[in-house]
Design an enzyme around this catalytic site. Sequence first.
Site, PDB file in Angstrom:
ATOM      1  N   PRO A  20       3.879 -14.717 -26.431  1.00 25.70           N
ATOM      2  CA  PRO A  20       4.037 -14.932 -24.986  1.00 25.70           C
ATOM      3  C   PRO A  20       2.793 -14.511 -24.218  1.00 25.70           C
ATOM      4  CG  PRO A  20       5.908 -13.710 -25.895  1.00 25.70           C
ATOM      5  CD  PRO A  20       4.878 -13.804 -26.974  1.00 25.70           C
ATOM      6  N   LYS A  72       0.401  -9.252 -19.461  1.00 30.61           N
ATOM      7  CA  LYS A  72       1.571  -9.556 -20.284  1.00 30.61           C
ATOM      8  C   LYS A  72       2.553  -8.395 -20.321  1.00 30.61           C
ATOM      9  CE  LYS A  72      -1.625 -11.057 -23.316  1.00 30.61           C
ATOM     10  NZ  LYS A  72      -2.258 -11.598 -24.517  1.00 30.61           N
ATOM     11  N   ARG A 278      -8.817 -16.553 -34.772  1.00 33.26           N
ATOM     12  CA  ARG A 278      -7.816 -17.279 -34.005  1.00 33.26           C
ATOM     13  C   ARG A 278      -8.129 -18.768 -33.998  1.00 33.26           C
ATOM     14  NH1 ARG A 278      -5.352 -13.757 -30.387  1.00 33.26           N
ATOM     15  NH2 ARG A 278      -3.710 -15.320 -30.360  1.00 33.26           N
TER      16      ARG A 278
END
Length: 288
Positions: A20, A72, A278
């Site tokens: 998220p 976040k 990534r």
Amino acid sequence: MRTLTKTQETLIISRSYAIPELPEVETIKNQINEILPLKVISCTQSSVISSIAHTPIDLSNRKIIKVHRKGKLLYFELDKNEFLLSHLGMTGGWRIGKERPSDKIGLKHNHLCIKHSKGYLSYIDPRRFGHMYQLSESETQDKLAELGHDLRSKEFSIEYLTETIKKYPNRQIKVHLLDQSLYAGTGNYIVNEICARAFVRPTRRNKSLTLTEIKKMHSACKVVLDGATQTGGTTFQGGYADTTGSAGGGVGHLVVFYQKICQLCGETPVKKIFLAQRGTYYCPKCQK
Ligand SMILES: [Zn+2]
């Protein structure tokens, strides 16, 4: 949910979880605020809550007034000047319902279950990489100060972005943008999309960026965040769900991330490379 364009039908769905990022956490925050304030009747915890909670969590008979977000990180304002901090990690999420979560995930992985007069507010986290703290106001401020400016805040200005990019001339821009101590709320899919919409290749060194490109990145940031937030966050297979357990519709806004064909030019195959371990996606034609 926005329907996918024709070329997006070739979307490669990730088998891994998408963590998220700001739009997903913002969606959860807004949904929880709809049931606040509330008074906690009881609060039950799983036997493995200690792998998530770094402090004792004691919410019985407490009031939850409002939930805020920085980057976040969610922070619930409680009575007695305390806060419950919740970072969702990879697979954490909050559920709202009249009953305790009864689906497979909720039954097995419900680590905190808050009973209130209208039902339940539950934290679920299958892989338990989330973090939780119950802290005083000053301790909460210290935690928030570890984060850079939130991407949605007015402090995240073109001047701030320019200054912070210039401070690290040799970093690659995509890796640089993931630095939470500078930019709270970025994550892998967000920064891939910001680079694409600013027509900047993610491998570029910070020192090579022109002021015009930095300005484009700043406005791209708003476009990416607005698109994902207005559709309730971005869900990939097995990933994020909102407080009702529903998927977000943000994949319809993606232009390069997990795309086969670039959605900006509509014709060029997207290239996938790895930067700092990534998955990184860009259009070799659109992004210079
Ligand atoms: Zn393109």
